[in-house]
Design a protein around this motif. Structure first.
Motif, short mmCIF file in Angstrom:
data_model
loop_
_atom_site.label_atom_id
_atom_site.label_comp_id
_atom_site.label_asym_id
_atom_site.label_seq_id
_atom_site.Cartn_x
_atom_site.Cartn_y
_atom_site.Cartn_z
N PHE A 1 68.39 39.46 -48.19
CA PHE A 1 67.62 40.70 -48.12
C PHE A 1 67.26 41.05 -46.68
CE2 PHE A 1 66.57 39.63 -52.61
CZ PHE A 1 66.92 40.83 -53.21
N PHE A 2 67.27 40.04 -45.80
CA PHE A 2 66.88 40.24 -44.41
C PHE A 2 68.08 40.34 -43.46
CE2 PHE A 2 63.29 38.49 -46.60
CZ PHE A 2 62.20 39.14 -46.03
N ASP A 3 69.28 40.51 -44.04
CA ASP A 3 70.47 40.68 -43.20
C ASP A 3 70.26 41.85 -42.23
OD1 ASP A 3 71.74 38.60 -44.44
OD2 ASP A 3 73.19 39.82 -45.54
N GLY A 4 70.54 41.61 -40.96
CA GLY A 4 70.39 42.65 -39.95
C GLY A 4 68.99 42.77 -39.38
N VAL B 1 67.12 47.62 -51.32
CA VAL B 1 66.36 47.28 -50.11
C VAL B 1 67.02 47.90 -48.88
CG1 VAL B 1 65.57 45.40 -48.63
CG2 VAL B 1 65.41 45.18 -51.12
N ARG B 2 68.34 47.81 -48.81
CA ARG B 2 69.05 48.42 -47.67
C ARG B 2 68.82 49.92 -47.62
NH1 ARG B 2 72.99 44.25 -48.56
NH2 ARG B 2 74.01 45.45 -50.21
N LEU C 1 65.28 50.53 -46.28
CA LEU C 1 65.19 50.20 -44.86
C LEU C 1 65.94 51.22 -44.00
CD1 LEU C 1 65.63 46.32 -44.91
CD2 LEU C 1 63.59 47.58 -44.17
N ALA C 2 67.01 51.80 -44.55
CA ALA C 2 67.80 52.77 -43.79
C ALA C 2 66.97 53.99 -43.39
CB ALA C 2 69.02 53.21 -44.60
N GLU C 3 65.92 54.28 -44.17
CA GLU C 3 65.06 55.43 -43.89
C GLU C 3 63.99 55.13 -42.86
OE1 GLU C 3 65.37 58.49 -45.10
OE2 GLU C 3 67.08 58.02 -46.39
N LEU C 4 63.84 53.86 -42.50
CA LEU C 4 62.75 53.46 -41.61
C LEU C 4 63.29 53.22 -40.20
CD1 LEU C 4 60.88 50.97 -43.97
CD2 LEU C 4 60.65 53.47 -43.79
N PRO C 5 62.49 53.54 -39.18
CA PRO C 5 62.98 53.44 -37.80
C PRO C 5 62.93 52.02 -37.27
CG PRO C 5 60.72 54.20 -37.79
CD PRO C 5 61.13 54.12 -39.24
N SER C 6 63.52 51.84 -36.10
CA SER C 6 63.43 50.57 -35.39
C SER C 6 61.97 50.19 -35.20
CB SER C 6 64.11 50.72 -34.02
OG SER C 6 63.92 49.56 -33.22
N ALA D 1 58.91 35.89 -46.59
CA ALA D 1 59.35 36.09 -45.22
C ALA D 1 58.98 37.50 -44.78
CB ALA D 1 60.86 35.89 -45.09
N VAL D 2 58.98 37.68 -43.45
CA VAL D 2 58.77 38.99 -42.84
C VAL D 2 59.88 39.16 -41.81
CG1 VAL D 2 57.24 40.41 -41.42
CG2 VAL D 2 56.27 38.89 -43.17
N GLY D 3 60.54 40.33 -41.82
CA GLY D 3 61.62 40.59 -40.87
C GLY D 3 61.43 41.94 -40.20
N ARG D 4 61.82 42.02 -38.92
CA ARG D 4 61.68 43.25 -38.14
C ARG D 4 63.04 43.93 -37.98
NH1 ARG D 4 62.18 45.14 -32.90
NH2 ARG D 4 60.50 46.56 -32.18
N LYS D 5 63.04 45.24 -38.16
CA LYS D 5 64.26 46.02 -37.97
C LYS D 5 64.47 46.27 -36.48
CE LYS D 5 66.59 50.29 -39.41
NZ LYS D 5 66.52 51.50 -40.27
N PRO D 6 65.58 45.83 -35.91
CA PRO D 6 65.81 46.00 -34.46
C PRO D 6 65.87 47.49 -34.06
CG PRO D 6 67.41 44.47 -35.42
CD PRO D 6 66.69 45.13 -36.56
#
Length: 267
Positions: free
Chosen positions: A224-227, A172-173, A176-181, A262-267
């Motif tokens: 999974f939603f850390d950060g 998952v990390r 997510l690393a490939e996706l922008p803020s 859950a749903v989480g947003r990447k800062p």
């Protein structure tokens, strides 16, 4: 369609996508899937309700995301098409939404034509790949999605089939690393928190059939939603996440739904 050439359908052991199809009353499954499905029903007859609750969560989360400006979706562990599909929900709100579906079962590829009928303004594409190969997923997704713009990464009822040994949290990390803020992670996951005995039996039966079932606690799911910034109301049993955005699933309140969403947003 992008991804690897289709491979033979393995009917020697059950596959989660085909079991899910059987729970939902579909016909795109094999005797091995029905047999394991019936064993799961014997442990908990509410499994079909859980399948529908997960799908309803996906619909509500997609409505919330599209309503909040998200125009790109990467749905991994798509499963066999069951209308309405994610792109139909998203494109009803945002006609030019771009959606990439990804699954590792060739039977899903065989039905991909049904997935690809979207709006004229939007784009709907299918990629055959496994969540355990995030590099292949990213490379395929880049052909359709603009990874400089926010993307909703959807992992519905998928990661409980990926063990810690296979690096579920790292996968998952990596994605997510490939996706922008401004991108989002959308997840549901089964748990043993509420039904430990039934869950232990289900895990053993699936293992005997060659299928990993890695049920995780609320704490493990939340990791999974850390950060990320969790969207209110945070981690919930799936049908309690923004219920106003969809119709209730019959039977969802008749007993515990052993899972989280859950749903989480990447800062």
């Amino acid at each position: 369609m992008t991804g690897q050439p289709p491979t033979a359908i393995d009917t020697s052991k059950p596959h989660p996508a085909r079991m899910y199809d059987w729970y939902l009353g579909g016909k795109d499954n094999y005797p091995v899937d029905e047999e394991m499905g019936r064993q799961m029903l014997a442990l908990d007859p509410r499994v079909p309700v859980m399948a529908r609750v997960n799908r309803a969560f996906m619909h509500r989360a997609t409505r919330w995301l599209a309503g909040n400006g998200i125009r790109q979706f990467l749905d991994i562990g798509t499963g066999i098409p069951t209308e309405p599909n994610l792109h139909q929900v998203a494109q009803k709100i945002t006609p030019d939404a771009r959606v990439v579906y990804c699954d590792n079962d060739p039977i899903v590829l065989a039905h991909a034509a049904a997935l690809l009928r979207g709006t004229p303004e939007g784009v709907t594409e299918y990629l055959q790949a496994d969540v355990r190969d995030p590099d292949a997923i990213v490379e395929g997704a880049k052909k359709v999605l603009d990874l400089t713009e926010p993307v909703a990464l959807s992992l519905i009822a998928l990661l409980h089939f990926v063990s810690d040994e296979e690096g579920a949290h790292d996968l998952v990390r990596r994605l997510l690393a490939e996706l922008p803020s401004g991108s989002y992670l959308v997840m549901t996951h089964a748990t043993s928190d509420f039904t430990p005995e039934e869950s232990r039996a289900a895990t053993e039966k699936m293992k005997a059939a060659g299928v990993t079932l890695a049920l995780r606690s609320r704490e493990e799911f939340t990791r999974f939603f850390d950060g990320l910034d969790l969207v209110e109301p945070g981690v919930q049993v799936p049908h309690q996440w923004h219920p106003e955005l969809g119709e209730p699933v019959p039977g969802q309140d008749d007993g515990v739904i052993p899972g989280y969403g859950a749903v989480g947003r990447k800062p």
